[in-house]
Scaffold this active site. Structure first.
Site, mmCIF file in Angstrom:
data_model
loop_
_atom_site.group_PDB
_atom_site.id
_atom_site.type_symbol
_atom_site.label_atom_id
_atom_site.label_comp_id
_atom_site.label_asym_id
_atom_site.label_seq_id
_atom_site.Cartn_x
_atom_site.Cartn_y
_atom_site.Cartn_z
ATOM 1 N N SER A 146 1.010 -1.051 -0.051
ATOM 2 C CA SER A 146 -0.178 0.224 -0.135
ATOM 3 C C SER A 146 0.400 1.254 -0.356
ATOM 4 C CB SER A 146 -1.003 -0.102 0.852
ATOM 5 O OG SER A 146 -1.850 1.247 1.081
ATOM 6 N N ASP A 305 -2.563 5.877 -4.057
ATOM 7 C CA ASP A 305 -1.646 5.199 -3.262
ATOM 8 C C ASP A 305 -0.483 4.389 -4.080
ATOM 9 O OD1 ASP A 305 -3.390 3.928 -2.813
ATOM 10 O OD2 ASP A 305 -2.613 3.361 -0.578
ATOM 11 N N ASP A 307 -1.328 1.492 -4.551
ATOM 12 C CA ASP A 307 -2.035 -0.241 -5.054
ATOM 13 C C ASP A 307 -3.757 1.161 -5.288
ATOM 14 O OD1 ASP A 307 -2.232 0.626 -2.252
ATOM 15 O OD2 ASP A 307 -4.050 -1.760 -2.215
ATOM 16 N N ASP A 309 -5.613 2.268 -3.831
ATOM 17 C CA ASP A 309 -7.265 2.341 -3.019
ATOM 18 C C ASP A 309 -6.894 3.820 -1.905
ATOM 19 O OD1 ASP A 309 -4.837 1.702 -0.388
ATOM 20 O OD2 ASP A 309 -5.707 0.081 -0.380
#
Length: 581
Positions: A146, A305, A307, A309
């Site tokens: 993340s 960010d 990834d 999410d």
């Protein structure tokens, strides 16, 4: 200590471990470094695991990936031929070894006879959640850390509803992992054999198209987006991550054609060379976006960010200054926009519900209540929001409208079961467009209007990094001390309630009455103030940190800022005293 030495020797000498791993470990001379790498296995929590990329049982590497995936494979096989055929979807982000770890996991699963759908290139975490549901898979894996620093990578497990693996299933996977004491003997299938067998299937664009079609359906004013979307100037940065393609496509397909992408941060870069670390909460991550914002006179700066999410947002005020919003402010704005517009359109159901975490601002509760919308508060972590949404769906007692957590995670719709930076980007852009075109307001103006109606809620966070064995002990000492001392006020503000989610008991300090807490057990303390606001403390479940959440309510912005500053100082001074004992 002997167990640590034995593990170190095994990994340093046995031919099962490749030459690179053995060489890396041979170079370590500091006993403390060896101890930290081998004193435990990298912890598989309720969502998966996360750690520094390096050799060792307490690090992220392909051997840890193999062992954890073998545990998951055995749980999938417990569901028999049907479960094995439904299989596992795997996605990954732009971090070091993400693609290699994803392939390693895929080939361990296929070795066990489990069908695998592997994305053809990096993809956002929310698309993995969608793909599990779309493909009717039994489980999913996403390789990502993340928004953590570049040294980290991670491995998150999802189950068949597209949400992060529920606690009971996580315990089953963990028990399989722990039952295998031997690190040797887990051999992945050969890549060509996996493809030839039909067990490994590469997926990509077909999932993208279906996902984007569902995202477009969330638009509340699609005609306005098509007609005027090009007038809203947006700068977007994926921060070298997986959001680049889908965020741009989602915005473009709705009509937001004036999007400038930060070129220096457009392409994947596992070193994240342009940012201190890739977290859109941090103002420094917007430095380049601000530069392009000034050049293009952009109305809105967006950042996802690695990834994709999480979403960070910066708004241009009438004077041309760029103001960064907090996660709570974004959550409140989206809550207000979705509920007010659905009410105006006549599409807000009677049992409408929003879901937020106990660490997130109570201002959202006040906004929702003003629309007669139910609020469900859950533990910190978006998986709890997804679980509550599933519970509502199955029990038919609420209709999910929106969910958010203060750490920049947001979700609308029923086709993804995790926070989604693509969905949030689209809704935020549409909200900015709507208020500018129809009411002549910026989102900052709207936020001020909300404050004037409900009170000035301000929030902030502090984290203490406490690593290794000593760090864990120190976190325990802090939490124990806060539990044992009856704290009646902080910064002169009376505390009304203390909720201890570890003991699952709350206490009203005014009446002296205790009451049960129905949320799952978690090492969290929440001190709620009379009149609104709170302080919450919890050790992180994914990082070696203890986190402090501050929220205050006041009648004016100045009063709120002063109260928040003084409250933080007092609490952190109190924590420093505990640590010094």
């Amino acid at each position: 200590m002997r167990n640590i030495q034995d593990r170190h020797r095994l990994w340093s000498e046995h031919p099962y471990f490749d030459e690179e791993t053995r060489h890396e470990l041979e170079q370590i001379t500091d006993p403390r470094e060896i101890e930290d790498r081998f004193y435990m296995d990298l912890e598989f929590g309720t969502g998966g695991l996360r750690g520094v990329i390096a050799a060792g049982t307490n690090r992220m590497n392909k051997y840890v990936i193999r062992k954890v995936t073998q545990g998951l494979a055995e749980c999938v096989c417990d569901h028999g031929p049907e479960g094995m055929k439904r299989g596992v979807v795997i996605a990954y982000d732009s971090r070091r070894y993400s693609a290699e770890f994803a392939l390693e996991a895929a080939l361990v699963l296929t070795k066990n006879g489990v069908k695998v759908y592997l994305f053809d290139a990096l993809r956002p975490t929310p698309e993995l959640s969608f793909a599990v549901r779309q493909l009717h898979a039994l489980a999913g894996i996403v390789v990502t850390a993340s928004h953590n620093p570049k040294a980290y990578n991670g491995y998150k497990v999802y189950w068949d509803d597209g949400g992060q693996v529920p606690p009971l299933k996580a315990d089953q996977i963990l028990s399989r992992i722990e039952a295998r004491e031997n690190w040797l003997g887990i051999e992945p299938m050969a890549l060509e054999a996996a493809k030839k067998s039909g067990l490994l299937e590469i997926v990509g664009e077909e999932i993208d198209q279906t996902y984007l079609a569902r995202v477009r359906e969330l638009a509340l004013h699609p005609d306005l987006d098509v007609q005027k979307g090009g007038d809203l100037r947006i700068v977007y940065t994926p921060l070298h991550g997986a959001g680049n393609s889908l965020v741009r496509r989602a915005l473009a397909e709705l009509g937001f054609g004036s999007v400038t992408v930060v070129p220096e941060q457009e392409l994947p870069d596992p070193e994240f060379t342009t940012v201190p670390y890739p977290n859109p909460e941090i103002p420094a991550t917007f430095e380049l976006a601000r530069k392009y914002g000034l050049e293009t006179q952009a109305d809105l700066l967006l950042a996802t960010d690695p990834d994709a999410d999480r979403l960070g947002v910066v708004i241009r005020d009438p004077q041309g200054n760029y103001i960064q919003l907090t996660g709570n402010q974004i959550g409140v704005l989206l809550t207000y926009y979705i509920l007010s517009q659905k009410k105006a359109l006549g599409t807000l159901p009677e049992n409408a519900t929003i879901i937020k975490t106990v660490a997130s601002t109570d201002l959202a509760d006040e906004v929702a209540n003003s629309f007669n919308v139910r609020v469900e508060n859950v533990l910190t972590g978006f998986k709890f929001i997804a679980e509550k949404e599933k519970e509502m769906e199955e029990g038919d007692w609420g209709t999910f409208q929106f969910g958010f957590e203060e750490s920049y995670g947001y979700l609308a719709g029923d086709f993804v079961r995790d926070k989604d930076g693509i969905i949030a980007s689209v809704l935020l852009a549409e909200a900015a467009l709507y208020y500018r075109q129809l009411e002549g307001l910026t989102l900052l103006d709207l936020l001020e209007r909300i404050y004037e109606e409900f009170g000035y809620y301000l929030d902030d966070q502090e984290s203490l990094a406490l690593e290794g064995i000593q760090g864990k002990e120190e976190m325990t000492r802090i939490m124990d001390s806060l539990r044992q001392e009856e704290i009646l006020e902080l910064n002169g503000i009376s505390i009304e309630k203390v909720d201890d989610y570890e003991k699952r008991v709350g206490k009203n300090l005014i009446t002296g009455q205790t009451y049960p807490l129905t949320l799952p057990r978690s090492n969290v303390l929440r001190f709620s103030f009379e009149g609104g606001g709170f302080v919450m403390v919890r050790p992180s479940g994914t990082e070696p940190k203890i986190k402090f959440y501050f929220s205050v309510k006041a009648n004016t912005l100045q009063e709120a800022e002063n109260t928040l500053r003084n409250l933080k100082e007092e609490v952190m001074h109190r924590i420093a005293q505990i640590r010094s004992v």
